[in-house]
Design a protein around this motif. Structure first.
Motif, PDB file in Angstrom:
ATOM      1  N   TYR B 112      25.764   8.198  -5.037  1.00 45.88           N
ATOM      2  CA  TYR B 112      25.904   7.046  -5.695  1.00 45.88           C
ATOM      3  C   TYR B 112      26.630   6.658  -6.949  1.00 45.88           C
ATOM      4  O   TYR B 112      27.422   5.713  -7.398  1.00 45.88           O
ATOM      5  CB  TYR B 112      24.302   6.462  -6.157  1.00 45.88           C
ATOM      6  CG  TYR B 112      24.123   5.113  -6.521  1.00 45.88           C
ATOM      7  CD1 TYR B 112      24.223   3.816  -5.918  1.00 45.88           C
ATOM      8  CD2 TYR B 112      23.889   5.029  -8.023  1.00 45.88           C
ATOM      9  CE1 TYR B 112      24.214   2.715  -6.584  1.00 45.88           C
ATOM     10  CE2 TYR B 112      23.919   3.805  -8.471  1.00 45.88           C
ATOM     11  CZ  TYR B 112      23.891   2.797  -7.906  1.00 45.88           C
ATOM     12  OH  TYR B 112      23.779   1.486  -8.222  1.00 45.88           O
ATOM     13  N   ASN B 153      26.072  13.538  -9.643  1.00 49.16           N
ATOM     14  CA  ASN B 153      25.028  13.112  -8.716  1.00 49.16           C
ATOM     15  C   ASN B 153      24.199  14.210  -8.429  1.00 49.16           C
ATOM     16  O   ASN B 153      23.974  14.752  -7.382  1.00 49.16           O
ATOM     17  CB  ASN B 153      25.962  12.706  -7.280  1.00 49.16           C
ATOM     18  CG  ASN B 153      26.470  11.413  -7.370  1.00 49.16           C
ATOM     19  OD1 ASN B 153      25.722  10.617  -7.463  1.00 49.16           O
ATOM     20  ND2 ASN B 153      27.900  11.409  -7.715  1.00 49.16           N
ATOM     21  N   GLN B 184      17.541   6.117  -7.184  1.00 50.71           N
ATOM     22  CA  GLN B 184      18.687   6.700  -6.413  1.00 50.71           C
ATOM     23  C   GLN B 184      18.271   7.889  -5.709  1.00 50.71           C
ATOM     24  O   GLN B 184      18.950   8.607  -5.469  1.00 50.71           O
ATOM     25  CB  GLN B 184      20.076   6.786  -7.024  1.00 50.71           C
ATOM     26  CG  GLN B 184      20.252   5.674  -7.752  1.00 50.71           C
ATOM     27  CD  GLN B 184      20.655   4.446  -6.596  1.00 50.71           C
ATOM     28  OE1 GLN B 184      20.978   4.801  -5.761  1.00 50.71           O
ATOM     29  NE2 GLN B 184      20.227   3.329  -7.255  1.00 50.71           N
TER      30      GLN B 184
END
Lengths: 287, 236, 351
Positions: B112, B153, B184
């Motif tokens: 993301y 990430n 996320q």
């Protein structure tokens, strides 16, 4: 007019000194390593080129294509196997290990090539010259100077506009945090050393074409490289070029007055700068 | 706990001859927010540094997704998906804000978080992308440090004292970004000296004292007094 | 353990231990035996011993600078060569007796080292090291310009000057041997007592932590300057004695980086940097290696370089450091020992 010629020669000679210094500056910039064997590496580059020229029967400039990657590989291997172990807060290990390396290199070259002076022959381009009005300038010194500018420009671009350059600056700033970013610092140091050795190889070959060399002269080249770095200001490659030019001009002007003063004049210029501006003329300003 | 995402097992950590952790057991479950609290010198930072690989341990003292990583290098661990937001921000002064962030993406994990999404999270950084981090305020620097860690990430993100030295209103700004980060699917471990701040976002808490775990459990089950007692080392 | 010991403990703190007292007595005996050498040793042995003494002096001085004051120099050949050239100049043009010339060379070296230090102390760490080399190179280039001292090819000490030392050859050789012995005794004594003095304590503090030392009110720059000037002065004297032995001087020999710095660094690194005993062990080892491998020429030097690298990486405290670690002894004590009458152990405080 005679003096203008002397100064121009000095400026061009400064290009060679800047090339001597660039490798040293790079090593210090990325890994804070001061390499006492640097001068011997310049000489090593010249000797590897000598053998390449002899074996393959090629022009020294063509030999570069082979010598530069060889030296780069040696640099990477040396950093990974030996020099990475010397890095830390204590300045003695890198200093003394590279000092030992210098003695080993010098004597190995002596053993292989003997103490007889050697020279790389570049043929007619060595004596060719171009005229600017009444001023006649040697093609080869001019080529050396242009190489210095191109190489330094290229390294500046790598440093400030590529991801490799980002990694160089990051490990230089803070090794521990750089590792947290997934950077293998041993490898990045190796790459920096490979780059430094590659530049040093080019410097060595251009030097070997310009003057004769023997295994014992590394120390003198180290001092020139070091002086150019300090005069220019640590960590500033364009400053290093300026430092080289100041040294070169001091030497040719000194030598014009009295041939015995040529080298001495360079050292005096260095001490003079050290006395008036210990951080060098162009210390690196914050990015 | 075989299904824990990240485990510290009987973790001893040393700085030279000085032992900072004594047989610490910690388990982090996937998707949770875990707080680690304790006084100065309790070993909180040492614990995070061990988990991130900045301190080498025995191989099986740190386990991530069933893999022993205690003896792995920090850069290897970063690539596996553990990111550390270090105490004191520790940005690279020679790199611009955006370069700092780009370097965070160097581990090559996709997800993301990209430049676009971290700029969305902290819009001020977009405005100041070409500035040197030294020219930023403390709060902005902390945002860069967090964004830099997000750029990799990670599966687990370790926050070391992110509110230290910042004004309360700035701390609010930073903690306001927490829900977006957690959404996320990232697992977070928060080290804080500010107990209430940590407990407000964490579901579970460990309390360290002099290098050992003195208290652990769900934050809602622990009374303030029990935590304070464990924090200061007073007998309950 | 000490905390458990009940009863009254009589605690004294001193620097000496039984080992160090024995070492002192043995050194005195050794000194006497060595002073007698002209009556028992051959010409070649005396020459070798004289050379060994001078190398040991250089090594101890370099160790004082690098190991204690943190001034890593690769340019001490500047003062060796300066001392040598001053010996020649003062005897040839000043008509001085060689011994007086050598002593005066030390004074000159001290004076010259002061402005040099003010300049190169602006450089730090490894850059300081290379800066010292630049200075040595400038000295070399300058003396090469002096035509009355033979310019680039050098000169020999005139026979009249040599004869003024002693009439007979054996007399000259004995005198030059005793001078070397005197120099090494003086140098070792100087380093030993300097390190035990308040100034030595300040140096130790600086070595451990410059910031901490500054907080204690120690003037770091000044402490280092003093060490630099003292070592330069003594190095100048040693240089004079070296070329009094050689009777011939040239810029390349006088300011040789390999002879007066590389070998000296190897001696100290191999023996153990930052200890008084290290240079002694290093010098002995260096001469044993040199005498047994001299035929190998360049290979010998490569081996020396390799040994230094390996020691620096694997055992940076050198051979004496390894011995000290194993047996916890100091022959020439700089550390303090705590003695407790009832306790069975002696523990070094590791000052």
């Amino acid at each position: 007019m005679e003096w203008l010629g002397v100064v121009v020669q000095g400026v061009l000679l400064g290009g060679l000194y800047a090339l001597f210094a660039t490798g040293l500056s790079l090593m210090f910039g990325v890994m804070r390593l001061v390499n006492i064997a640097h001068g011997d590496l310049i000489v090593l580059g010249a000797y590897i080129a000598l053998s390449t020229v002899a074996i393959l029967d090629v022009h020294p400039v063509i030999a570069m294509v082979l010598v530069v990657p060889i030296m780069g590989f040696v640099g990477y291997a040396l950093q990974r196997t030996l020099l990475n172990r010397t890095l830390g807060a204590d300045i003695l290990p890198p200093l003394l290990v590279t000092f030992g390396l210098s003695v080993i290199l010098q004597n190995a070259l002596l053993e292989i090539y003997s103490a007889d002076p050697q020279k790389l022959s570049a043929g007619p381009m060595e004596t060719a010259s171009v005229s600017f009005g009444s001023l006649s300038v040697g093609v080869f010194p001019l080529l050396t100077f242009v190489s210095a500018i191109v190489l330094i420009g290229l390294l500046q671009w790598v440093f400030y506009h590529t991801s490799l350059g980002r990694e160089f600056r990051a490990v230089s700033d803070n090794q521990e945090i750089a590792q947290l970013m997934g950077i293998n610092k041993a490898h990045v140091f190796g790459v920096a050393m490979a780059l430094a050795f590659a530049v040093t190889a080019i410097a060595g070959i251009l030097f070997g074409v310009r003057t004769s060399f023997d295994p014992s002269i590394g120390g003198g080249r180290l001092l020139l490289a070091f002086e150019a770095v300090i005069i220019g200001g640590l960590g500033n490659l364009w400053g290093t070029l300026a430092g080289g030019i100041i040294l070169g001009v001091a030497q040719t002007v000194g030598g014009q007055i009295n041939p015995g003063w040529q080298q001495l004049a360079g050292h005096i210029a260095f001490l003079f700068v050290l006395a008036i501006k210990p951080t060098g003329l162009f210390p690196r300003v914050a990015h | 706990m075989p299904d824990a995402l990240l485990l510290a097992q009987k973790l001893d950590a040393f700085y030279g001859d000085f032992q900072a952790l004594f047989g610490v057991n910690i388990s982090v479950d996937a998707g949770e927010v875990l707080a680690i609290i304790g006084a100065n010198g309790a070993g909180k930072s040492t614990l995070l540094r061990s988990l991130a690989g900045l301190i080498k341990n025995d191989s099986n003292q740190v386990v991530f997704k069933g893999q022993s990583i205690g003896d792995k290098r920090a850069d290897t661990i970063a690539r596996l998906g553990i990111a550390l937001v270090p105490e004191g921000r520790q940005l690279f002064p020679s790199l611009s804000v955006e370069e700092n962030l780009k370097l965070g993406a160097k581990v090559g994990r996709r997800g993301y978080w990209t430049l676009t999404s971290v700029y969305e999270l902290f819009p001020i950084l977009n405005e100041r992308r070409n500035t040197a981090p030294t020219a930023l305020s403390g709060g902005q620097q902390q945002m860069v440090a967090i964004a830099r860690a997000l750029m990799s990430n990670p599966e687990v993100i370790l926050f070391d004292e992110i509110s230290l030295g910042l004004a309360p209103v700035i701390i609010n700004d930073i903690y306001n970004a927490f829900p977006t980060i957690i959404e996320q699917g990232v697992t977070a471990v928060i080290v804080e000296q500010d107990i209430s701040r940590a407990l407000s976002v964490a579901s579970r808490v460990y309390c360290l004292q002099k290098g050992s775990v003195k208290l652990e459990g769900l934050t809602r089950e622990k009374t303030r007094d029990a935590i304070t007692a464990a924090y200061f080392g007073v007998a309950v | 353990m000490n905390a458990d010991t009940k009863g009254v403990l009589k605690t004294t703190i001193s620097r000496s231990s039984r080992v160090s007292i024995i070492a002192m007595v043995l050194s005195l005996v050794l000194m006497l035996v060595l002073a007698w050498a002209p009556y028992w040793a051959g010409r070649a042995e005396m020459r070798l011993l004289g050379e060994l003494f001078l190398y040991l002096s250089l090594a101890s001085l370099w160790n004082l600078m690098a190991g204690y004051a943190g001034l890593v120099s690769v340019g001490q050949q500047a003062y060796v060569g300066l001392g040598g050239y001053l010996l020649f100049a003062l005897t040839m043009f000043g008509g001085l007796h060689p011994v007086a010339a050598v002593l005066l060379a030390g004074v000159f070296s001290a004076f010259l080292s002061l402005p040099v230090a003010i300049l190169i102390f602006r450089l730090h760490g490894a850059y300081f090291a290379i800066g010292t080399w630049v200075i040595a190179e400038m000295f070399r280039l300058s003396f090469a310009q002096v035509q009355s001292l033979g310019g680039g090819s050098g000169t020999s000490l005139p026979i009249g000057v040599v004869k003024s030392l002693a009439a007979s050859r054996s007399g000259r050789e004995s005198l030059s041997y005793w001078l070397a012995l005197g120099a090494v005794v003086f140098t070792l004594g100087f380093v030993f007592f300097f390190m035990r003095s308040k100034k030595g304590l300040a140096l130790t503090a600086i070595r451990d932590s410059e910031a901490g030392a500054a907080e204690l009110g120690i003037n770091i720059w000044r402490s280092k300057l003093e060490v630099y000037v003292y070592t330069s002065a003594i190095t100048g004297v040693i240089g004079g004695l070296i070329f009094l032995q050689k009777l011939r001087i040239s810029p390349d020999a006088a300011f040789s980086v390999s002879d007066w710095t590389a070998f000296v660094i190897f001696i100290v690194v191999i023996g153990g940097i930052g200890t008084l005993e290290g240079p002694i062990i290093g010098t002995l080892l260096f001469f044993i290696l040199r005498e047994s491998m001299a035929d190998l020429g360049t290979t010998y030097l490569m081996i020396l370089g390799l040994v230094a690298i390996v020691i620096m990486l694997k055992a940076p405290q050198g051979i004496w450091g390894l011995i000290r670690q194993k047996f916890d002894i100091e022959l020439f004590p700089l550390s303090y020992f705590v003695h407790q009458k009832d306790a069975s152990t002696q523990k070094s405080s590791g000052a």
